[in-house]
Scaffold this active site. Structure first.
Site, PDB file in Angstrom:
ATOM      1  N   ASP A  75     -57.946  -8.758-110.922  1.00 55.02           N
ATOM      2  CA  ASP A  75     -59.127  -9.431-110.763  1.00 55.02           C
ATOM      3  C   ASP A  75     -60.423  -8.504-111.176  1.00 55.02           C
ATOM      4  O   ASP A  75     -61.005  -7.982-110.741  1.00 55.02           O
ATOM      5  CB  ASP A  75     -59.134  -9.642-109.555  1.00 55.02           C
ATOM      6  CG  ASP A  75     -57.270 -10.354-109.379  1.00 55.02           C
ATOM      7  OD1 ASP A  75     -56.694 -10.574-110.139  1.00 55.02           O
ATOM      8  OD2 ASP A  75     -57.644 -10.961-107.553  1.00 55.02           O
ATOM      9  N   THR A 134     -58.915  -6.993-103.549  1.00 51.03           N
ATOM     10  CA  THR A 134     -60.168  -8.464-104.098  1.00 51.03           C
ATOM     11  C   THR A 134     -60.588  -8.581-103.171  1.00 51.03           C
ATOM     12  O   THR A 134     -60.612  -8.952-101.875  1.00 51.03           O
ATOM     13  CB  THR A 134     -59.130 -10.114-104.841  1.00 51.03           C
ATOM     14  OG1 THR A 134     -59.360  -9.345-106.149  1.00 51.03           O
ATOM     15  CG2 THR A 134     -60.629 -10.695-104.775  1.00 51.03           C
ATOM     16  N   TRP A 337     -49.753 -14.259-114.615  1.00 49.41           N
ATOM     17  CA  TRP A 337     -48.964 -13.545-114.406  1.00 49.41           C
ATOM     18  C   TRP A 337     -47.065 -13.722-114.685  1.00 49.41           C
ATOM     19  O   TRP A 337     -46.536 -13.182-114.436  1.00 49.41           O
ATOM     20  CB  TRP A 337     -48.772 -14.143-112.645  1.00 49.41           C
ATOM     21  CG  TRP A 337     -50.028 -12.730-111.788  1.00 49.41           C
ATOM     22  CD1 TRP A 337     -50.781 -13.553-111.693  1.00 49.41           C
ATOM     23  CD2 TRP A 337     -50.355 -11.197-112.340  1.00 49.41           C
ATOM     24  NE1 TRP A 337     -51.883 -12.044-110.378  1.00 49.41           N
ATOM     25  CE2 TRP A 337     -50.999 -11.344-110.992  1.00 49.41           C
ATOM     26  CE3 TRP A 337     -49.698 -10.606-112.831  1.00 49.41           C
ATOM     27  CZ2 TRP A 337     -52.046 -10.349-110.925  1.00 49.41           C
ATOM     28  CZ3 TRP A 337     -50.304  -9.320-112.667  1.00 49.41           C
ATOM     29  CH2 TRP A 337     -51.115  -8.576-111.790  1.00 49.41           C
TER      30      TRP A 337
END
Length: 556
Positions: A75, A134, A337
Site C-alpha cells: 500500500d 496503512t 491480491w
C-alpha cells in the site's frame, strides 16, 4: 496479522481463513529502487536514483516505476510536501518471506519521478500494539496536536492478535523518523473485524480534522480538533463491493469550474459482482462536515485494469486554490491480491507503484467523472521520438503498397522494455474494420494486446502469461478488461478516432484512453528477448492515423 492479507481471500473472507494465510503472504521490501540499484548512502540518506536497471536484475525489473530493491512492497501512503520536498511512504516487510509485519518505508522526491531512499521511518513491533499498517500523514501547520508547529502527524492502523486499532505517531524531523504517542491507541477497536486505513484530511470550512475509516462494507467518518481525540460522525455503507479499504475524501472542481466544486469519496473495492476485479470505486457528492451524501447512488471506477489498488490522492499546496481544485495527483499499488504471491519477480516481490497521475473531474456522458493522465514530469525521462503517420491496417498487420508489412520496418522496434506509445486509430466512412489491435510482444510471443472496438465503442486490454515455466496466474490475469469511451470526431456512431497513450515498463502496461477518460493498469510478464510492436485489426481494415514511439528512462 498483516493488514494486506485480508484482501487476498475476497470481499467476505473469514478471519480464520485470513489468519491461516498469514505465514505465506507477508512482506514488504527493505530498500528501494526505481528500476535501479541503490547507491551508497551519504550521511545515512540514499541519493537520487538514476534511471538505469541494476546489473543482475530479472527481466521484469521496471526502469521507471518505484519498486523495492528486494522483498515485498504494497500500500502507498499519501505524500505530503515540506520545504519543497515530497515525502512518500509505502508498506514493506524486510523479513519476507519468513517474517511477519509491515512498516513504513520512506522515499522523497522533488518531482514525483526521481526518488531518494530514506529508509524505514516507522518501525514495526516497537510499542506493543503490533505492526505498522496503512494510514495517512499530515503536516500540522497550526500545532493542533500540541507537538509543535509543522510537526508531521501520522495516524495509522496497528494490528495485534487480530485486533485493529488506530495509533498516532509524530515526527519533529520532517518525516524522517517518528515517535509513538504515549496515549496510543488514539482509537481503540469497538469490536469490529474490519476497522482500518484511516485517511486524515483538513476540513478548513468546519475548522476540524476528518477521518475516513474502512469498516467492512462501510466507510466511517470521525472528526477531531487535535488529531488525538476522535468523535464518530456518520457512516457511508455500500453492499456488493466486498470489504472496502483505503478510503479517500477530497474536493475537485468539475471541468475546472469553481462554481461546480464537488466532493469525491473513494475506496478500494471488489468489483467481482460486476464482472470486474479489485480496483478503486468512487462517488461524487456533498460533504457537510459530518456526512457524505452522494449525488448519484451508482459508483464509478477510477481505473479499468486489474492492477490499480489502494490508491492515494493529494494536491500541491504551493498552487493557488483554483489550480489545486482543478486537479490532484494519484498513485496506486500495481498488483492484485488474486495472484500477488505468484508473481515471477525473483529479485523482489509485491509488484510496483503505478505512475503518478494527474486526475481531474470532467463531465463525461453527462456526469462528473475522474479522468487521469500521466504526470507531466515524466517527460524528463523521454528519449528521441520516432513517428509513423497515416498507415492502413488489416487483419494481418500494416498494409503498404497493397501488401502487409509487419515486423521490422512496419513500426519502430523498441530498444528495450521501457517505452511510451501515442497511437491514434481512425475508422473512416468507407472502412470495414471494427476492432483495432496493438500487439506488444517480446521473445517471439505477444504478452499484451491493447485494442478498441468501434462498434461497441469500448477500449480493452488483454494479456497472456507467456513465460515458460511460470505458474499460471489464472483468469483474473488473462481475462480481457474493457471500458467504454466513444470515439472522437465521428460523423456517425462507430466512426471517428480513438487516442491511446501507453506506458510500457518491462513488467507493466498503463493505458490512457481519449485523454484519460478511461485508463487500464496491468502487470505483464513478457518472455525474454527483443520487444516488438504490431498494429492490426480483428478483420477488415481501417487507418492507423498516427503512431509515435518514445524510449523511456533514458540517461541524462
Amino acid at each position: 496479522m498483516q493488514r494486506y492479507s485480508l484482501r487476498k481471500l475476497g470481499p467476505r473472507a473469514s478471519w480464520i481463513a485470513v489468519a491461516a494465510s498469514l505465514a505465506v503472504l507477508l512482506a514488504v521490501a527493505a530498500a528501494i529502487g526505481v528500476g535501479s540499484g541503490p547507491r551508497e548512502p551519504e550521511n545515512g540518506i540514499q541519493q537520487e536514483q538514476s534511471f538505469s536497471r541494476p546489473e543482475g536484475s530479472s527481466q521484469f525489473r521496471p526502469a521507471y516505476h518505484l519498486t523495492p530493491e528486494k522483498e515485498w512492497m504494497n500500500d502507498p501512503q499519501r505524500p505530503f510536501l515540506l520545504d519543497g520536498v515530497w515525502h512518500y511512504y509505502y508498506l514493506y516487510n524486510a523479513d519476507h518471506p519468513e517474517g511477519n509485519g509491515t512498516e513504513w518505508f520512506h522515499v522523497t522526491s522533488t518531482d514525483l519521478v526521481h526518488w531518494k531512499n530514506q529508509g524505514v521511518a516507522i518501525e514495526k513491533f516497537k510499542n506493543g500494539l503490533g505492526d505498522i499498517e496503512t494510514g495517512s500523514a499530515v503536516v500540522d501547520t497550526e500545532n493542533t496536536a500540541g507537538f509543535g508547529k509543522d510537526t508531521v502527524i501520522a495516524v495509522l492502523t496497528q494490528q495485534d492478535k487480530g485486533v485493529q486499532r488506530q495509533s498516532l505517531f509524530y515526527s519533529t524531523d520532517k518525516g524522517h523518523s517518528f515517535k509513538s504517542y504515549d496515549g496510543n491507541p488514539v482509537m481503540d477497536n469497538p469490536g469490529a473485524e474490519h476497522w482500518r486505513d484511516p485517511k486524515i484530511m483538513r476540513d478548513a470550512a468546519n475548522g476540524q480534522w476528518v477521518m475516513a475509516l474502512a469498516e467492512g462494507e462501510k466507510i466511517g467518518f470521525y472528526t477531531s480538533h487535535d488529531l488525538k481525540e476522535w468523535r464518530y460522525a456518520s457512516a457511508f455503507e455500500r453492499k456488493g463491493l466486498g470489504i472496502l479499504e483505503c478510503p479517500d475524501l477530497f474536493q475537485l472542481d468539475v471541468d475546472g469550474d469553481p462554481a461546480k466544486r464537488t466532493w469525491v469519496l473513494a475506496a478500494s473495492a471488489n468489483g467481482s459482482e460486476e464482472g470486474r476485479t479489485t480496483g478503486v470505486a468512487y462517488w461524487t457528492g456533498r460533504w457537510d462536515g459530518t456526512r457524505f451524501t452522494p449525488a448519484d447512488e451508482q459508483h464509478q471506477w477510477l481505473d479499468a485494469g486489474s492492477d490499480f489498488y489502494a490508491a492515494v490522492t493529494w494536491d500541491d499546496p504551493r498552487l493557488p486554490e483554483n489550480e489545486r481544485m482543478a486537479s490532484r495527483k494519484a498513485i496506486g499499488w500495481m498488483n492484485n491480491w488474486t495472484y500477488a504471491r505468484k508473481l515471477p519477480t525473483s529479485d523482489w516481490q509485491g509488484g510496483a507503484d503505478s505512475l503518478v497521475r494527474d486526475i481531474r473531474l470532467k463531465t463525461v456522458g453527462g456526469k462528473p467523472s475522474l479522468v487521469s493522465a500521466p504526470t507531466e514530469a515524466l517527460s524528463a525521462l523521454e528519449g528521441t521520438t520516432q513517428a509513423v503517420t497515416d498507415r492502413r491496417i488489416a487483419q494481418k498487420g500494416i498494409v503498404q503498397d497493397g501488401a502487409v508489412e509487419n515486423g521490422a520496418g512496419a513500426l519502430p522496434v523498441p530498444a528495450n522494455g521501457a517505452y511510451r506509445l501515442d497511437v491514434a486509430f481512425e475508422r473512416r466512412p468507407d472502412d470495414d474494420g471494427t476492432e483495432a489491435l496493438l500487439k506488444l510482444g517480446s521473445g517471439g510471443a505477444d504478452f499484451a494486446t491493447i485494442g478498441y472496438n468501434f462498434k461497441d465503442e469500448t477500449a480493452f486490454v488483454s494479456r497472456a502469461a507467456v513465460v515458460p515455466g511460470v505458474e499460471p496466474l489464472g483468469p483474473v490475469f488473462t481475462d480481457r478488461r474493457t471500458a467504454s469511451s466513444p470515439p472522437r470526431g465521428g460523423q456517425a456512431q462507430g466512426r471517428g478516432t480513438v487516442e491511446l497513450t501507453i506506458f510500457v515498463d518491462y513488467s507493466s502496461v498503463e493505458v490512457f484512453v481519449n485523454g484519460g477518460e478511461q485508463s487500464f493498469t496491468s502487470l505483464v510478464f513478457p518472455r525474454d528477448g527483443q520487444h516488438t510492436i504490431n498494429a492490426a485489426t480483428a478483420g477488415g481494415s481501417m487507418a492507423l492515423k498516427s503512431f509515435t514511439y518514445t524510449p523511456m528512462a533514458t540517461a541524462g
